[in-house]
Design a protein around this motif. Structure first.
Motif, short mmCIF file in Angstrom:
data_model
loop_
_atom_site.label_atom_id
_atom_site.label_comp_id
_atom_site.label_asym_id
_atom_site.label_seq_id
_atom_site.Cartn_x
_atom_site.Cartn_y
_atom_site.Cartn_z
N GLY A 15 37.96 45.64 25.71
CA GLY A 15 37.65 44.22 25.63
C GLY A 15 37.93 43.44 26.90
N GLU A 16 38.18 44.13 28.02
CA GLU A 16 38.49 43.44 29.28
C GLU A 16 37.29 42.59 29.72
N PHE A 17 37.57 41.39 30.20
CA PHE A 17 36.49 40.46 30.53
C PHE A 17 36.42 40.10 32.01
N VAL A 18 37.56 39.78 32.63
CA VAL A 18 37.54 39.18 33.96
C VAL A 18 36.94 40.13 34.99
N ILE A 19 37.50 41.33 35.12
CA ILE A 19 37.00 42.28 36.12
C ILE A 19 35.56 42.67 35.82
N THR A 20 35.29 42.93 34.54
CA THR A 20 33.95 43.36 34.14
C THR A 20 32.91 42.28 34.44
N SER A 21 33.26 41.03 34.16
CA SER A 21 32.32 39.94 34.36
C SER A 21 32.06 39.68 35.85
N LEU A 22 33.12 39.66 36.66
CA LEU A 22 32.95 39.37 38.08
C LEU A 22 32.27 40.52 38.82
N LEU A 23 32.37 41.73 38.30
CA LEU A 23 31.63 42.85 38.88
C LEU A 23 30.23 42.98 38.27
N ASN A 24 29.92 42.09 37.32
CA ASN A 24 28.60 42.04 36.70
C ASN A 24 28.21 43.38 36.06
N GLY A 84 39.70 49.48 38.41
CA GLY A 84 40.32 48.26 37.88
C GLY A 84 40.93 48.47 36.51
N TYR A 85 40.22 49.15 35.63
CA TYR A 85 40.78 49.47 34.32
C TYR A 85 42.04 50.31 34.45
N ALA A 110 29.23 45.39 29.95
CA ALA A 110 30.30 45.93 29.11
C ALA A 110 30.53 45.05 27.88
N PHE A 111 31.45 45.50 27.03
CA PHE A 111 31.65 44.86 25.73
C PHE A 111 32.31 43.49 25.86
N GLY A 112 33.25 43.33 26.80
CA GLY A 112 33.96 42.05 26.94
C GLY A 112 33.03 40.88 27.24
N PRO A 113 32.24 40.95 28.31
CA PRO A 113 31.30 39.86 28.59
C PRO A 113 30.27 39.66 27.47
N TYR A 114 29.86 40.76 26.83
CA TYR A 114 28.92 40.65 25.72
C TYR A 114 29.52 39.84 24.58
N LEU A 115 30.79 40.09 24.28
CA LEU A 115 31.45 39.36 23.20
C LEU A 115 31.58 37.88 23.54
N VAL A 116 31.91 37.58 24.79
CA VAL A 116 32.03 36.17 25.20
C VAL A 116 30.67 35.48 25.14
N GLN A 117 29.62 36.15 25.59
CA GLN A 117 28.28 35.57 25.55
C GLN A 117 27.83 35.33 24.12
N LEU A 161 54.66 47.87 37.32
CA LEU A 161 54.60 46.59 36.62
C LEU A 161 53.81 45.53 37.38
N MET A 162 53.39 45.84 38.60
CA MET A 162 52.68 44.86 39.41
C MET A 162 51.39 44.35 38.75
N PRO A 163 50.62 45.21 38.05
CA PRO A 163 49.41 44.67 37.40
C PRO A 163 49.69 43.59 36.36
N LEU A 164 50.91 43.53 35.84
CA LEU A 164 51.26 42.45 34.92
C LEU A 164 51.57 41.16 35.65
N ILE A 165 51.84 41.26 36.95
CA ILE A 165 52.19 40.08 37.74
C ILE A 165 50.97 39.52 38.44
N ILE A 166 50.13 40.41 38.98
CA ILE A 166 48.94 39.99 39.72
C ILE A 166 47.80 39.72 38.73
N PRO A 167 47.24 38.53 38.72
CA PRO A 167 46.13 38.24 37.79
C PRO A 167 44.92 39.12 38.07
N PRO A 168 44.19 39.51 37.04
CA PRO A 168 43.00 40.34 37.25
C PRO A 168 41.97 39.69 38.15
N VAL A 169 41.87 38.36 38.13
CA VAL A 169 40.88 37.69 38.97
C VAL A 169 41.23 37.89 40.44
N VAL A 170 42.51 37.92 40.78
CA VAL A 170 42.92 38.18 42.16
C VAL A 170 42.59 39.62 42.53
#
Length: 271
Positions: free
Chosen positions: A205-214, A140-141, A217-224, A100-109
């Motif tokens: 649709g994950e955005f944080v990890i995908t975006s910071l690793l540049n 990360g996924y 993927a689909f998540g950052p594309y959708l946000v853009q 359950l730790m991944p639900l506690i630790i934010p993806p950005v961390v």
């Protein structure tokens, strides 16, 4: 009057309210995605999306990364849940807490930790190459989906008698690894598929990890797209929703099929 009195009106009202809570925004999004031309209902937004070469590229990249995360998660979780239930039941509370730790630790961390550990100054600079960065993305996924994959597999393990299956397989000469591969895996197939499709839906649709690793993927594309256009993001959201429901239908189809008889399969290969 008796039948009307027995009808669960409160339950029906709650179900209807929940359905409207999801369906009304969905209908509004569909209607907006069809209004690219003023005063007309048109599929131009969907045509634009499918004609964009980046759409297929990012969708393919995310799908491959999600499938890799599913494979890695299954390989890690199934033997772990099996061994804990079979030999270390007193450690179940600890493994459940860790899952359950991944639900506690934010993806950005999480992703900043990856960058610091596997960055340019580390002994294993994975972020210096595209292959290494893609590997970090898959990891990360896998971590993000760990709570769902572990719960699904652990519940599946609880539904079968793994002790009897293990003893029967070992009495036929199977090693522990072969027991897991040919007996345990087939009998928890429905649970693995449930965790797999949840992993796929989360990773797509994950955005944080995908975006910071540049990563492309689909998540950052959708946000853009949401920053640059109005109607195309609505079409993308509907397509993503439809794709997720296709995964759910596939999950229900495969999960409802009769699981393979792993022990019988092992007996056939033994004979």
């Amino acid at each position: 009057m008796t039948r009307l009195a027995r009808f669960p009106w409160l339950a029906a009202l709650i179900a209807l309210t929940c359905a409207l809570f999801f369906l009304v925004p969905l209908a509004a999004t569909i209607n907006f995605s069809l209004r690219m031309k003023r005063g007309e209902i048109t599929l131009d937004a969907y045509r634009w999306v499918f004609q964009d070469t980046r759409f297929l590229e990012v969708l393919g990249f995310s799908a491959l990364a999600s499938l890799a995360a599913i494979a890695l998660g299954a390989v890690l979780v199934v033997p772990t849940a099996y061994w804990v239930r079979l030999k270390l039941p007193h450690l179940r509370p600890l493994t459940e807490f860790l899952s359950l730790m991944p639900l506690i630790i934010p993806p950005v961390v999480l992703v900043f930790g990856y960058v610091r550990i596997y960055g340019t100054s580390s002994l294993l600079p994975l972020t210096m190459t595209d292959t290494g960065t893609n590997l970090l993305l898959v990891i990360g996924y896998t971590v993000l989906s760990l709570p769902y994959m572990y719960r699904a597999v652990d519940n599946g393990m609880g539904a079968i008698d793994i002790t009897t299956l293990t003893e029967a397989a070992e009495s036929l000469g199977a090693s522990r690894a072969r027991t897991i591969a040919t007996v345990i895996f087939p009998n928890v197939r429905s649970a693995i598929l449930s965790g797999a499709f949840l992993t796929f839906s989360i990773s797509l649709g994950e955005f944080v990890i995908t975006s910071l690793l540049n990563r492309p993927a689909f998540g950052p594309y959708l946000v853009q797209m949401g920053q640059d256009y109005a109607y195309q993001p609505a079409a993308l959201a509907i397509l993503s929703f439809a794709f997720t429901w296709v995964c759910m239908v596939l999950m229900d189809y495969f999960a409802s099929r009769k699981p393979g008889q792993g022990l019988l399969a092992f007996r056939k290969t033994k004979s």
